[in-house]
Design a protein around this motif. Structure first.
Motif, mmCIF file in Angstrom:
data_model
loop_
_atom_site.group_PDB
_atom_site.id
_atom_site.type_symbol
_atom_site.label_atom_id
_atom_site.label_comp_id
_atom_site.label_asym_id
_atom_site.label_seq_id
_atom_site.Cartn_x
_atom_site.Cartn_y
_atom_site.Cartn_z
ATOM 1 N N ALA A 1 2.080 4.900 -13.695
ATOM 2 C CA ALA A 1 1.075 5.823 -13.170
ATOM 3 C C ALA A 1 -0.173 5.811 -14.052
ATOM 4 O O ALA A 1 -1.308 5.822 -13.552
ATOM 5 C CB ALA A 1 1.650 7.226 -13.080
ATOM 6 N N LYS A 2 0.030 5.790 -15.366
ATOM 7 C CA LYS A 2 -1.105 5.751 -16.297
ATOM 8 C C LYS A 2 -1.946 4.496 -16.061
ATOM 9 O O LYS A 2 -3.180 4.568 -15.994
ATOM 10 C CB LYS A 2 -0.583 5.775 -17.738
ATOM 11 N N ASP A 3 -1.277 3.356 -15.941
ATOM 12 C CA ASP A 3 -1.998 2.097 -15.709
ATOM 13 C C ASP A 3 -2.729 2.120 -14.381
ATOM 14 O O ASP A 3 -3.856 1.605 -14.265
ATOM 15 C CB ASP A 3 -1.021 0.915 -15.751
ATOM 16 N N LEU B 1 0.076 12.394 -8.873
ATOM 17 C CA LEU B 1 -0.696 13.594 -8.549
ATOM 18 C C LEU B 1 0.143 14.850 -8.790
ATOM 19 O O LEU B 1 -0.363 15.862 -9.299
ATOM 20 C CB LEU B 1 -1.166 13.539 -7.095
ATOM 21 N N SER B 2 1.420 14.773 -8.428
ATOM 22 C CA SER B 2 2.315 15.906 -8.654
ATOM 23 C C SER B 2 2.436 16.208 -10.145
ATOM 24 O O SER B 2 2.405 17.375 -10.568
ATOM 25 C CB SER B 2 3.693 15.604 -8.057
ATOM 26 N N THR B 3 2.557 15.155 -10.948
ATOM 27 C CA THR B 3 2.663 15.327 -12.400
ATOM 28 C C THR B 3 1.372 15.899 -12.970
ATOM 29 O O THR B 3 1.389 16.808 -13.808
ATOM 30 C CB THR B 3 2.978 13.978 -13.074
ATOM 31 N N LEU B 4 0.242 15.366 -12.537
ATOM 32 C CA LEU B 4 -1.055 15.843 -13.031
ATOM 33 C C LEU B 4 -1.287 17.308 -12.660
ATOM 34 O O LEU B 4 -1.803 18.095 -13.465
ATOM 35 C CB LEU B 4 -2.178 14.977 -12.461
ATOM 36 N N GLY C 1 1.671 9.263 -22.005
ATOM 37 C CA GLY C 1 1.488 9.863 -20.692
ATOM 38 C C GLY C 1 0.995 11.289 -20.716
ATOM 39 O O GLY C 1 0.958 11.954 -19.673
ATOM 40 N N TYR C 2 0.613 11.800 -21.883
ATOM 41 C CA TYR C 2 0.052 13.147 -21.982
ATOM 42 C C TYR C 2 -1.468 13.083 -21.825
ATOM 43 O O TYR C 2 -2.089 12.048 -22.073
ATOM 44 C CB TYR C 2 0.423 13.792 -23.312
ATOM 45 N N VAL C 3 -2.066 14.191 -21.427
ATOM 46 C CA VAL C 3 -3.508 14.212 -21.165
ATOM 47 C C VAL C 3 -4.147 15.459 -21.750
ATOM 48 O O VAL C 3 -3.471 16.461 -22.005
ATOM 49 C CB VAL C 3 -3.800 14.171 -19.646
ATOM 50 N N THR C 4 -5.449 15.367 -21.920
ATOM 51 C CA THR C 4 -6.217 16.568 -22.237
ATOM 52 C C THR C 4 -6.592 17.235 -20.921
ATOM 53 O O THR C 4 -6.415 16.659 -19.842
ATOM 54 C CB THR C 4 -7.494 16.223 -23.018
ATOM 55 N N LYS C 5 -7.154 18.428 -21.012
ATOM 56 C CA LYS C 5 -7.545 19.143 -19.799
ATOM 57 C C LYS C 5 -8.597 18.353 -19.022
ATOM 58 O O LYS C 5 -8.515 18.227 -17.791
ATOM 59 C CB LYS C 5 -8.081 20.522 -20.162
ATOM 60 N N ALA C 6 -9.585 17.792 -19.736
ATOM 61 C CA ALA C 6 -10.650 17.033 -19.084
ATOM 62 C C ALA C 6 -10.100 15.763 -18.436
ATOM 63 O O ALA C 6 -10.481 15.398 -17.316
ATOM 64 C CB ALA C 6 -11.739 16.680 -20.102
ATOM 65 N N GLN C 7 -9.207 15.068 -19.138
ATOM 66 C CA GLN C 7 -8.601 13.862 -18.585
ATOM 67 C C GLN C 7 -7.794 14.191 -17.336
ATOM 68 O O GLN C 7 -7.819 13.450 -16.348
ATOM 69 C CB GLN C 7 -7.698 13.196 -19.633
ATOM 70 N N CYS C 8 -7.069 15.287 -17.398
ATOM 71 C CA CYS C 8 -6.237 15.703 -16.264
ATOM 72 C C CYS C 8 -7.095 15.956 -15.030
ATOM 73 O O CYS C 8 -6.788 15.479 -13.932
ATOM 74 C CB CYS C 8 -5.454 16.960 -16.643
ATOM 75 N N ARG D 1 0.829 -1.203 0.000
ATOM 76 C CA ARG D 1 0.000 0.000 0.000
ATOM 77 C C ARG D 1 0.865 1.256 0.000
ATOM 78 O O ARG D 1 0.549 2.240 -0.687
ATOM 79 C CB ARG D 1 -0.942 -0.003 1.198
ATOM 80 N N ASN D 2 1.944 1.221 0.743
ATOM 81 C CA ASN D 2 2.851 2.377 0.766
ATOM 82 C C ASN D 2 3.484 2.602 -0.608
ATOM 83 O O ASN D 2 3.693 3.752 -1.028
ATOM 84 C CB ASN D 2 3.937 2.175 1.822
ATOM 85 N N ASN D 3 3.811 1.513 -1.290
ATOM 86 C CA ASN D 3 4.366 1.640 -2.641
ATOM 87 C C ASN D 3 3.342 2.258 -3.588
ATOM 88 O O ASN D 3 3.681 3.094 -4.444
ATOM 89 C CB ASN D 3 4.803 0.268 -3.168
ATOM 90 N N GLN D 4 2.081 1.833 -3.433
ATOM 91 C CA GLN D 4 1.017 2.385 -4.266
ATOM 92 C C GLN D 4 0.804 3.867 -3.968
ATOM 93 O O GLN D 4 0.612 4.678 -4.888
ATOM 94 C CB GLN D 4 -0.279 1.606 -4.031
ATOM 95 N N LEU D 5 0.861 4.222 -2.695
ATOM 96 C CA LEU D 5 0.714 5.625 -2.316
ATOM 97 C C LEU D 5 1.851 6.475 -2.878
ATOM 98 O O LEU D 5 1.639 7.611 -3.315
ATOM 99 C CB LEU D 5 0.667 5.757 -0.788
ATOM 100 N N SER D 6 3.052 5.924 -2.867
ATOM 101 C CA SER D 6 4.206 6.635 -3.415
ATOM 102 C C SER D 6 4.019 6.876 -4.908
ATOM 103 O O SER D 6 4.302 7.982 -5.415
ATOM 104 C CB SER D 6 5.484 5.823 -3.168
ATOM 105 N N LEU D 7 3.528 5.855 -5.618
ATOM 106 C CA LEU D 7 3.276 5.981 -7.054
ATOM 107 C C LEU D 7 2.215 7.040 -7.330
ATOM 108 O O LEU D 7 2.380 7.888 -8.225
ATOM 109 C CB LEU D 7 2.832 4.631 -7.620
ATOM 110 N N LEU D 8 1.139 7.021 -6.546
ATOM 111 C CA LEU D 8 0.049 7.967 -6.761
ATOM 112 C C LEU D 8 0.442 9.391 -6.363
ATOM 113 O O LEU D 8 -0.031 10.360 -6.971
ATOM 114 C CB LEU D 8 -1.192 7.522 -5.981
#
Length: 207
Positions: free
Chosen positions: A120-122, A85-88, A143-150, A74-81
């Motif tokens: 992160a995308k997966d 979140l920072s990237t998004l 790994g790029y997004v639109t505004k709505a996806q973001c 769970r900690n690994n998953q939190l680190s990934l998210l």
């Protein structure tokens, strides 16, 4: 090894008692290993207490392992998210206020730090489907997004992080309780062994 039945039997003492022709009440311990094989041995009451305490500690240790693994995962998953979140959030600041959703974040920046990693995308797409969604939130393989996806991905990630943090708090409380029980059992076994040794030594010296 799981503790099985304990049966009291009358046998001669195996320690200083037999030396001085003293009869003691011993116990027969039946143990069962992981394969179901049963073994028996006879011990005195003092050794029985040590055996029970040690067995309890071993049993608690087996309960600790899966909880510990779950906490680590769970900690690994939190680190990934957290990284996602920072990237998004960084991507979100790239879009113009007038953006109608037709542009990708790559139209504003192609830096690696401004796009989601494949992991992160997966993870975000899995959160979406796990919550009843159909298809994918992040559709661009780079790994790029639109505004709505973001914006949608940010909400999904925040919600999932809240859920994981709540579960993590509960698991950490349980893990600490199990660790305390294990340490207490080992401490009890150690104290008993020390007490048994001291008692027998004093008895022999005083006879």
């Amino acid at each position: 090894m799981a503790l099985g039945t304990i049966t009291p039997v009358d046998v001669a003492g195996e320690t200083f008692q037999s030396r001085w022709n003293v009869s003691v009440s011993n116990y027969k311990i039946t143990s069962v290993d992981a394969g179901g094989a049963r073994t028996e041995k006879e011990v005195d009451f003092e050794a029985l207490l040590v055996y029970v305490s040690t067995n309890r500690a071993t049993t608690v240790e087996q309960e600790i392992r899966p909880v510990s693994t779950q906490v680590t995962n769970r900690n690994n998953q939190l680190s990934l998210l957290t990284t996602a979140l920072s990237t998004l959030t960084s991507q979100q600041t790239l879009f113009d206020a007038e953006d109608d959703g037709g542009k990708w974040s790559s139209d504003y920046s192609t830096k690696d730090s401004d796009r989601l990693t494949p992991a992160a995308k997966d993870a975000i797409n899995k959160i979406f489907t796990d919550n009843g969604g159909s298809g994918s939130v992040i559709t661009n393989s780079d790994g790029y997004v639109t505004k709505a996806q973001c914006e949608q991905a940010i909400q999904l990630v925040k919600s999932e992080m809240d859920r994981l943090n709540n579960e993590s708090s509960s698991d950490m409380t349980r893990l600490q309780s199990l660790v305390d029980k294990r340490d207490e059992s080992y401490s009890t076994a150690s104290s008993l062994m020390s007490s048994v040794s001291d008692t027998r030594g004093n008895a022999i010296r005083n006879m």
